[in-house]
Write a protein that holds these residues in place. Structure first.
Motif, PDB file in Angstrom:
ATOM      1  N   ILE A  79      11.789  -5.864   8.480  1.00  0.00           N
ATOM      2  CA  ILE A  79      12.858  -6.624   7.828  1.00  0.00           C
ATOM      3  C   ILE A  79      12.531  -6.783   6.351  1.00  0.00           C
ATOM      4  O   ILE A  79      11.443  -7.233   5.996  1.00  0.00           O
ATOM      5  CB  ILE A  79      13.011  -8.032   8.450  1.00  0.00           C
ATOM      6  CG1 ILE A  79      13.352  -7.937   9.930  1.00  0.00           C
ATOM      7  CG2 ILE A  79      14.069  -8.839   7.703  1.00  0.00           C
ATOM      8  CD1 ILE A  79      13.392  -9.284  10.643  1.00  0.00           C
ATOM      9  N   ASP A  80      13.484  -6.431   5.495  1.00  0.00           N
ATOM     10  CA  ASP A  80      13.350  -6.678   4.064  1.00  0.00           C
ATOM     11  C   ASP A  80      14.012  -8.020   3.767  1.00  0.00           C
ATOM     12  O   ASP A  80      15.225  -8.114   3.638  1.00  0.00           O
ATOM     13  CB  ASP A  80      14.013  -5.561   3.256  1.00  0.00           C
ATOM     14  CG  ASP A  80      13.697  -5.651   1.772  1.00  0.00           C
ATOM     15  OD1 ASP A  80      13.199  -6.712   1.319  1.00  0.00           O
ATOM     16  OD2 ASP A  80      13.950  -4.664   1.053  1.00  0.00           O
ATOM     17  N   ALA A  81      13.192  -9.068   3.694  1.00  0.00           N
ATOM     18  CA  ALA A  81      13.714 -10.412   3.432  1.00  0.00           C
ATOM     19  C   ALA A  81      13.618 -10.792   1.960  1.00  0.00           C
ATOM     20  O   ALA A  81      13.872 -11.934   1.594  1.00  0.00           O
ATOM     21  CB  ALA A  81      12.966 -11.433   4.285  1.00  0.00           C
ATOM     22  N   ASN A  82      13.287  -9.835   1.121  1.00  0.00           N
ATOM     23  CA  ASN A  82      13.243 -10.077  -0.313  1.00  0.00           C
ATOM     24  C   ASN A  82      14.640  -9.812  -0.869  1.00  0.00           C
ATOM     25  O   ASN A  82      14.901  -8.755  -1.440  1.00  0.00           O
ATOM     26  CB  ASN A  82      12.191  -9.183  -0.971  1.00  0.00           C
ATOM     27  CG  ASN A  82      11.907  -9.581  -2.392  1.00  0.00           C
ATOM     28  OD1 ASN A  82      12.634 -10.356  -2.999  1.00  0.00           O
ATOM     29  ND2 ASN A  82      10.833  -9.040  -2.936  1.00  0.00           N
ATOM     30  N   LEU A  83      15.528 -10.772  -0.680  1.00  0.00           N
ATOM     31  CA  LEU A  83      16.932 -10.571  -1.022  1.00  0.00           C
ATOM     32  C   LEU A  83      17.167 -10.477  -2.525  1.00  0.00           C
ATOM     33  O   LEU A  83      18.119  -9.836  -2.956  1.00  0.00           O
ATOM     34  CB  LEU A  83      17.780 -11.706  -0.434  1.00  0.00           C
ATOM     35  CG  LEU A  83      17.706 -11.864   1.076  1.00  0.00           C
ATOM     36  CD1 LEU A  83      18.601 -13.011   1.538  1.00  0.00           C
ATOM     37  CD2 LEU A  83      18.068 -10.579   1.791  1.00  0.00           C
ATOM     38  N   GLY A  84      16.310 -11.062  -3.319  1.00  0.00           N
ATOM     39  CA  GLY A  84      16.465 -11.002  -4.772  1.00  0.00           C
ATOM     40  C   GLY A  84      16.011  -9.682  -5.364  1.00  0.00           C
ATOM     41  O   GLY A  84      16.595  -9.198  -6.336  1.00  0.00           O
ATOM     42  N   ARG A  85      14.953  -9.080  -4.778  1.00  0.00           N
ATOM     43  CA  ARG A  85      14.413  -7.804  -5.264  1.00  0.00           C
ATOM     44  C   ARG A  85      14.050  -6.918  -4.081  1.00  0.00           C
ATOM     45  O   ARG A  85      12.881  -6.643  -3.837  1.00  0.00           O
ATOM     46  CB  ARG A  85      13.184  -8.061  -6.130  1.00  0.00           C
ATOM     47  CG  ARG A  85      13.500  -8.788  -7.424  1.00  0.00           C
ATOM     48  CD  ARG A  85      12.288  -9.076  -8.238  1.00  0.00           C
ATOM     49  NE  ARG A  85      11.586  -7.845  -8.576  1.00  0.00           N
ATOM     50  CZ  ARG A  85      10.427  -7.816  -9.187  1.00  0.00           C
ATOM     51  NH1 ARG A  85       9.831  -8.923  -9.527  1.00  0.00           N
ATOM     52  NH2 ARG A  85       9.842  -6.676  -9.455  1.00  0.00           N
ATOM     53  N   PRO A  86      15.042  -6.458  -3.331  1.00  0.00           N
ATOM     54  CA  PRO A  86      14.742  -5.640  -2.154  1.00  0.00           C
ATOM     55  C   PRO A  86      14.106  -4.308  -2.550  1.00  0.00           C
ATOM     56  O   PRO A  86      14.443  -3.731  -3.576  1.00  0.00           O
ATOM     57  CB  PRO A  86      16.105  -5.427  -1.506  1.00  0.00           C
ATOM     58  CG  PRO A  86      17.097  -5.650  -2.589  1.00  0.00           C
ATOM     59  CD  PRO A  86      16.475  -6.609  -3.559  1.00  0.00           C
ATOM     60  N   ALA A  87      13.165  -3.827  -1.698  1.00  0.00           N
ATOM     61  CA  ALA A  87      12.489  -2.577  -2.040  1.00  0.00           C
ATOM     62  C   ALA A  87      12.192  -1.700  -0.827  1.00  0.00           C
ATOM     63  O   ALA A  87      11.728  -0.579  -1.001  1.00  0.00           O
ATOM     64  CB  ALA A  87      11.198  -2.870  -2.793  1.00  0.00           C
ATOM     65  N   VAL A  88      12.442  -2.172   0.379  1.00  0.00           N
ATOM     66  CA  VAL A  88      12.162  -1.347   1.557  1.00  0.00           C
ATOM     67  C   VAL A  88      12.937  -0.032   1.489  1.00  0.00           C
ATOM     68  O   VAL A  88      12.431   1.011   1.889  1.00  0.00           O
ATOM     69  CB  VAL A  88      12.458  -2.123   2.871  1.00  0.00           C
ATOM     70  CG1 VAL A  88      12.461  -1.200   4.075  1.00  0.00           C
ATOM     71  CG2 VAL A  88      11.424  -3.236   3.061  1.00  0.00           C
ATOM     72  N   GLN A  89      14.139  -0.065   0.937  1.00  0.00           N
ATOM     73  CA  GLN A  89      14.947   1.151   0.846  1.00  0.00           C
ATOM     74  C   GLN A  89      14.303   2.206  -0.053  1.00  0.00           C
ATOM     75  O   GLN A  89      14.651   3.376   0.010  1.00  0.00           O
ATOM     76  CB  GLN A  89      16.376   0.844   0.377  1.00  0.00           C
ATOM     77  CG  GLN A  89      16.517   0.535  -1.094  1.00  0.00           C
ATOM     78  CD  GLN A  89      16.195  -0.908  -1.465  1.00  0.00           C
ATOM     79  OE1 GLN A  89      15.938  -1.730  -0.589  1.00  0.00           O
ATOM     80  NE2 GLN A  89      16.200  -1.209  -2.747  1.00  0.00           N
ATOM     81  N   ASP A  90      13.320   1.822  -0.865  1.00  0.00           N
ATOM     82  CA  ASP A  90      12.588   2.793  -1.680  1.00  0.00           C
ATOM     83  C   ASP A  90      11.616   3.610  -0.832  1.00  0.00           C
ATOM     84  O   ASP A  90      11.196   4.691  -1.231  1.00  0.00           O
ATOM     85  CB  ASP A  90      11.807   2.092  -2.795  1.00  0.00           C
ATOM     86  CG  ASP A  90      12.724   1.400  -3.790  1.00  0.00           C
ATOM     87  OD1 ASP A  90      13.926   1.739  -3.847  1.00  0.00           O
ATOM     88  OD2 ASP A  90      12.231   0.513  -4.507  1.00  0.00           O
TER      89      ASP A  90
END
Length: 173
Positions: A34-45
């Motif tokens: 889960i990418d819970a870094n909603l302000g700076r998401p990066a899992v999609q990288d």
């Protein structure tokens, strides 16, 4: 469930989260990242969605209880991903809302291992709220960048929130 959390940004927390999720899936464990870094998401990288991905932000905004819609199942064998979704200026409000704990609990019950990449502790109270919802955390620090004092303070803050630190991981890049 395990939240990966760092005292400050730029420590490689997302890199560790993505690699841990892939390694767990390769070991045959049904894993959700889960990418819970909603302000700076990066899992999609690290793991690219096929199209613009709905994600955690949309699940936290939704009125319905159907949380399966935003989870991308079997991105790789045994690996599913819940991307952050459309970034939002109200990320702190979404994370602070009552639905976060419900969504995370659902995910933890639905998978053998749920790994949550959170924002940095320095980014605001959102990281601590995410960690409190999960209850188990791995503290990520970067060699020669993260101060020991700040890492210890972050650990103490998490302990005050009744989050159990299962360990720490030191990155170097």
């Amino acid at each position: 469930g395990l939240v990966l959390i760092a005292p400050d940004s730029g420590t490689g927390c997302t890199t560790v989260a993505a690699n841990l999720a892939i390694a767990s899936a390769q070991a045959g464990i049904n894993t959700l990242l889960i990418d819970a870094n909603l302000g700076r998401p990066a899992v999609q990288d690290f793991i690219s969605p096929n199209a613009p991905a709905a994600g955690l932000a949309q699940m936290l905004r939704a009125d319905s209880d159907d949380q399966e819609d935003a989870i991308y199942r079997n991105v790789r064998p045994k690996l599913s991903v819940l991307f952050a979704g459309a970034s939002s200026s109200s990320a702190q409000e979404l994370v602070a809302g009552p639905k976060l704990k419900e969504v995370i609990s659902h995910c933890i019950r639905s998978f053998d291992f749920t790994i949550i990449d959170s924002p940095a502790v320095s980014a605001g109270p959102g990281a601590r709220q995410i960690a409190a919802s999960v209850r188990y955390a791995l503290l990520i620090a970067r060699k020669d960048v993260t101060s020991l004092k700040y890492a210890q303070r972050s650990g103490a803050e998490l302990a005050a929130d009744r989050v159990k630190l299962v360990g720490s991981f030191l990155t170097e890049f």
